[in-house]
Design a protein around this motif. Structure first.
Motif, PDB file in Angstrom:
ATOM      1  N   ASN A 321       0.846  -1.190   0.000  1.00  0.00           N
ATOM      2  CA  ASN A 321       0.000   0.000   0.000  1.00  0.00           C
ATOM      3  C   ASN A 321       0.886   1.246   0.000  1.00  0.00           C
ATOM      4  O   ASN A 321       1.717   1.422   0.891  1.00  0.00           O
ATOM      5  N   PRO A 322       0.744   2.151  -0.996  1.00  0.00           N
ATOM      6  CA  PRO A 322       1.588   3.350  -1.026  1.00  0.00           C
ATOM      7  C   PRO A 322       1.549   4.165   0.271  1.00  0.00           C
ATOM      8  O   PRO A 322       2.558   4.780   0.647  1.00  0.00           O
ATOM      9  N   ALA A 323       0.416   4.155   0.962  1.00  0.00           N
ATOM     10  CA  ALA A 323       0.309   4.914   2.216  1.00  0.00           C
ATOM     11  C   ALA A 323       1.224   4.352   3.300  1.00  0.00           C
ATOM     12  O   ALA A 323       1.526   5.032   4.281  1.00  0.00           O
ATOM     13  N   ASP A 324       1.674   3.109   3.135  1.00  0.00           N
ATOM     14  CA  ASP A 324       2.536   2.468   4.138  1.00  0.00           C
ATOM     15  C   ASP A 324       4.018   2.621   3.821  1.00  0.00           C
ATOM     16  O   ASP A 324       4.867   2.044   4.495  1.00  0.00           O
ATOM     17  N   ASP A 325       4.331   3.404   2.805  1.00  0.00           N
ATOM     18  CA  ASP A 325       5.697   3.516   2.295  1.00  0.00           C
ATOM     19  C   ASP A 325       6.524   4.476   3.157  1.00  0.00           C
ATOM     20  O   ASP A 325       6.736   5.633   2.806  1.00  0.00           O
ATOM     21  N   TYR A 326       6.975   3.984   4.302  1.00  0.00           N
ATOM     22  CA  TYR A 326       7.865   4.783   5.160  1.00  0.00           C
ATOM     23  C   TYR A 326       8.742   3.808   5.925  1.00  0.00           C
ATOM     24  O   TYR A 326       8.403   3.345   7.003  1.00  0.00           O
ATOM     25  N   VAL A 327       9.886   3.469   5.343  1.00  0.00           N
ATOM     26  CA  VAL A 327      10.781   2.481   5.946  1.00  0.00           C
ATOM     27  C   VAL A 327      11.947   3.199   6.620  1.00  0.00           C
ATOM     28  O   VAL A 327      12.523   4.134   6.074  1.00  0.00           O
ATOM     29  N   HIS A 328      12.270   2.769   7.829  1.00  0.00           N
ATOM     30  CA  HIS A 328      13.359   3.363   8.604  1.00  0.00           C
ATOM     31  C   HIS A 328      14.496   2.359   8.733  1.00  0.00           C
ATOM     32  O   HIS A 328      14.343   1.331   9.398  1.00  0.00           O
ATOM     33  N   MET A 329      15.635   2.656   8.149  1.00  0.00           N
ATOM     34  CA  MET A 329      16.790   1.773   8.284  1.00  0.00           C
ATOM     35  C   MET A 329      17.205   1.642   9.745  1.00  0.00           C
ATOM     36  O   MET A 329      17.560   0.555  10.210  1.00  0.00           O
ATOM     37  N   ARG A 330      17.150   2.743  10.503  1.00  0.00           N
ATOM     38  CA  ARG A 330      17.640   2.695  11.888  1.00  0.00           C
ATOM     39  C   ARG A 330      16.831   1.727  12.747  1.00  0.00           C
ATOM     40  O   ARG A 330      17.360   1.117  13.672  1.00  0.00           O
ATOM     41  N   MET A 331      15.526   1.583  12.459  1.00  0.00           N
ATOM     42  CA  MET A 331      14.711   0.657  13.239  1.00  0.00           C
ATOM     43  C   MET A 331      15.085  -0.791  12.923  1.00  0.00           C
ATOM     44  O   MET A 331      15.049  -1.660  13.797  1.00  0.00           O
ATOM     45  N   GLN A 332      15.456  -1.033  11.663  1.00  0.00           N
ATOM     46  CA  GLN A 332      15.920  -2.370  11.293  1.00  0.00           C
ATOM     47  C   GLN A 332      17.253  -2.668  11.985  1.00  0.00           C
ATOM     48  O   GLN A 332      17.460  -3.767  12.525  1.00  0.00           O
ATOM     49  N   LEU A 333      18.143  -1.687  11.999  1.00  0.00           N
ATOM     50  CA  LEU A 333      19.433  -1.862  12.658  1.00  0.00           C
ATOM     51  C   LEU A 333      19.268  -2.003  14.174  1.00  0.00           C
ATOM     52  O   LEU A 333      20.045  -2.713  14.823  1.00  0.00           O
ATOM     53  N   MET A 334      18.268  -1.338  14.730  1.00  0.00           N
ATOM     54  CA  MET A 334      18.005  -1.442  16.171  1.00  0.00           C
ATOM     55  C   MET A 334      17.654  -2.877  16.551  1.00  0.00           C
ATOM     56  O   MET A 334      18.190  -3.433  17.521  1.00  0.00           O
ATOM     57  N   ILE A 335      16.730  -3.486  15.790  1.00  0.00           N
ATOM     58  CA  ILE A 335      16.322  -4.858  16.102  1.00  0.00           C
ATOM     59  C   ILE A 335      17.470  -5.831  15.845  1.00  0.00           C
ATOM     60  O   ILE A 335      17.669  -6.790  16.614  1.00  0.00           O
ATOM     61  N   GLU A 336      18.263  -5.593  14.805  1.00  0.00           N
ATOM     62  CA  GLU A 336      19.434  -6.435  14.562  1.00  0.00           C
ATOM     63  C   GLU A 336      20.428  -6.318  15.720  1.00  0.00           C
ATOM     64  O   GLU A 336      21.010  -7.319  16.159  1.00  0.00           O
ATOM     65  N   SER A 337      20.627  -5.103  16.222  1.00  0.00           N
ATOM     66  CA  SER A 337      21.534  -4.890  17.362  1.00  0.00           C
ATOM     67  C   SER A 337      21.022  -5.603  18.601  1.00  0.00           C
ATOM     68  O   SER A 337      21.798  -6.209  19.354  1.00  0.00           O
ATOM     69  N   LEU A 338      19.706  -5.533  18.819  1.00  0.00           N
ATOM     70  CA  LEU A 338      19.116  -6.189  19.981  1.00  0.00           C
ATOM     71  C   LEU A 338      19.290  -7.704  19.887  1.00  0.00           C
ATOM     72  O   LEU A 338      19.687  -8.356  20.869  1.00  0.00           O
ATOM     73  N   ALA A 339      18.990  -8.279  18.725  1.00  0.00           N
ATOM     74  CA  ALA A 339      19.136  -9.725  18.553  1.00  0.00           C
ATOM     75  C   ALA A 339      20.581 -10.141  18.794  1.00  0.00           C
ATOM     76  O   ALA A 339      20.846 -11.152  19.468  1.00  0.00           O
ATOM     77  N   GLN A 340      21.518  -9.369  18.264  1.00  0.00           N
ATOM     78  CA  GLN A 340      22.937  -9.663  18.467  1.00  0.00           C
ATOM     79  C   GLN A 340      23.294  -9.618  19.949  1.00  0.00           C
ATOM     80  O   GLN A 340      23.986 -10.508  20.470  1.00  0.00           O
ATOM     81  N   ALA A 341      22.816  -8.599  20.658  1.00  0.00           N
ATOM     82  CA  ALA A 341      23.127  -8.435  22.078  1.00  0.00           C
ATOM     83  C   ALA A 341      22.540  -9.555  22.919  1.00  0.00           C
ATOM     84  O   ALA A 341      23.184 -10.061  23.849  1.00  0.00           O
ATOM     85  N   ILE A 342      21.302  -9.970  22.613  1.00  0.00           N
ATOM     86  CA  ILE A 342      20.663 -11.054  23.376  1.00  0.00           C
ATOM     87  C   ILE A 342      21.426 -12.356  23.174  1.00  0.00           C
ATOM     88  O   ILE A 342      21.656 -13.116  24.124  1.00  0.00           O
TER      89      ILE A 342
END
Length: 431
Positions: A321-342
């Motif tokens: 859906n075009p209205a949903d087109d707002y992707v944040h790289m930092r949020m993806q990196l945040m979850i990757e950082s969290l998974a790595q830390a856990i």
């Protein structure tokens, strides 16, 4: 007849037995399934900034789906999936604190929030007190968007990690472009009247004085956050001031309505923005924004690499859906950082807030060609920053548009993490 009834009852008993066996099997399967690691998202999901909250939720869900698709978080006792649990703060500080208490009651160890530095500040204080009071139930706070510089300076906390560039870092990136515009002689500063908006205007004055003292500030204004329905009076003042440009940290509807009003009154100047690249702003500005709306972010869809393009295309396939087109790289990196830390915390011993925090301080992750690391001294993520200008879709450097608007953002400046990095004033108290 009796034989017929006995046959019917026998069939029903067999069906019921099969159903019960299925229920027991499903229950046993659920009992054996690994418990998810829950992340409590505290965000405005109703009210005037609900669109930003929902955009965050989509990003976090997509990020956890990526981790879960590769088997989840790897721990000695078995892999565990990540799960986002929603808590609606309605964009209000008291509601956010109530949501935090609900997360505590549900034994959630990790909470995340970002849309409002005022809310983030209150959450940091509440989590600090909670962790001191209940050391056996300590919590972590992951911040993806609250960018008041104080949060990793004077108010820094061992339990708080910021994954967005703070306002002074973003301002410096914008100023690297603004200072090279020889035609610019006058500018209007406008922002939301709370800690972040005030910080943006304060730093704007400071950096203009240092880098472009020849540029005159012809107006400066703070307005109530998420309460103004009609920005025409503000836009009228901006145009009447003779300003050639506007500098604003506005986000959500406060930005969209501002640029709409500016277009209606015929303002033809440049907008230097923190968040002008989505949430309706490009469509609101239309043709008037081409070459005039400048935004800063950690990443843009038109980053010219194959990895970046594949990353963006994957997001659009997940949320077409075009209205949903707002992707944040930092949020993806945040979850990757969290998974790595856990995972690292689990390898070192019991997984709790303190051991995860100790590993999160050392996080360094790469996704779609973007590499970032956490600075242990103040828990401020260090990552690339980019400045881009609005253009028509299909123009050189603007392959992708925003939200189906027909307008995209082409990069005009890239800053490596070491170029975006700034000194800190954090004196962190560690457990």
């Amino acid at each position: 007849m009796k034989h017929l009834l006995d046959s019917v009852f026998a069939q029903r008993r067999r069906a019921l037995a099969a159903l019960l066996i299925g229920v027991f099997s499903a229950t046993a399967s659920l009992a054996q399934a690994p418990a998810p690691i829950r992340i409590g998202m505290i965000e405005g999901l109703s009210g005037p900034i609900a669109n930003t909250g929902e955009a965050v939720y989509r990003n976090l869900v997509w990020a956890t789906e990526r981790v879960n698709a590769r088997g989840g978080v790897k721990l000695p006792g078995g892999n565990r999936p990540l799960l986002i649990e929603r808590f609606d703060s309605k964009g209000q500080t008291e509601e956010a604190l109530s949501a935090l208490r609900s997360a505590v009651d549900r034994d959630i160890t990790i909470v995340t929030q970002g849309n409002s530095s005022a809310v983030a500040s209150a959450l940091i204080e509440a989590i600090n007190k909670h962790n001191e009071r209940e050391p056996a139930r300590q919590m972590l706070f992951l911040n993806y968007s609250a960018v008041d510089p104080a949060l990793t300076n004077e108010k820094c906390s061992y339990w708080h990690f910021r994954f967005d560039a703070h306002a002074d870092m973003r301002m410096a990136a914008l100023m690297s472009v603004l200072r090279e515009d020889p035609q610019l002689k006058s500018i209007y500063l406008i922002g939301q009247d709370y800690s972040f908006g005030q910080a943006v205007l304060r730093e704007g004055r400071s950096q203009l004085a240092a880098q472009r003292p020849d540029v005159k500030i012809v107006g400066e204004e703070l307005h109530p956050m998420a309460r103004v329905k009609d920005f025409l009076p503000y836009a009228t003042k901006i145009k009447a001031s003779g300003a050639q440009a506007v500098l604003t940290g506005n986000w959500g509807n406060d930005l969209t309505l501002l640029v709409k009003a500016a277009r209606e009154v015929g303002f033809e100047g440049t907008f230097y923005t923190f968040y002008g690249n989505a949430l309706g702003a490009p469509a609101a500005m239309g043709e008037a924004g081409i070459g005039k709306v400048i935004a800063v972010a950690d990443w843009f869809p038109n980053v010219p690499t194959r990895e970046s393009e594949a990353f963006y295309q994957s997001f659009r396939q997940r949320f077409p859906n075009p209205a949903d087109d707002y992707v944040h790289m930092r949020m993806q990196l945040m979850i990757e950082s969290l998974a790595q830390a856990i995972e690292r915390a689990g390898a070192a011993g019991p997984v709790d807030a303190a051991t995860i925090a100790a590993q999160l301080e050392k996080a360094e992750v790469t996704l779609a060609g973007q590499t970032a690391r956490m600075r242990a001294a103040d828990h401020q993520f260090q990552q690339p920053l980019a400045v881009a200008v609005m253009d028509r879709k299909g123009a050189p450097g603007a392959k992708f548009d925003v939200e189906g608007s027909g307008y995209g953002f082409r990069l005009i400046r890239n800053l490596a993490p070491q170029q975006a990095e700034q000194p800190h004033r954090c004196n962190m108290i560690r457990p």
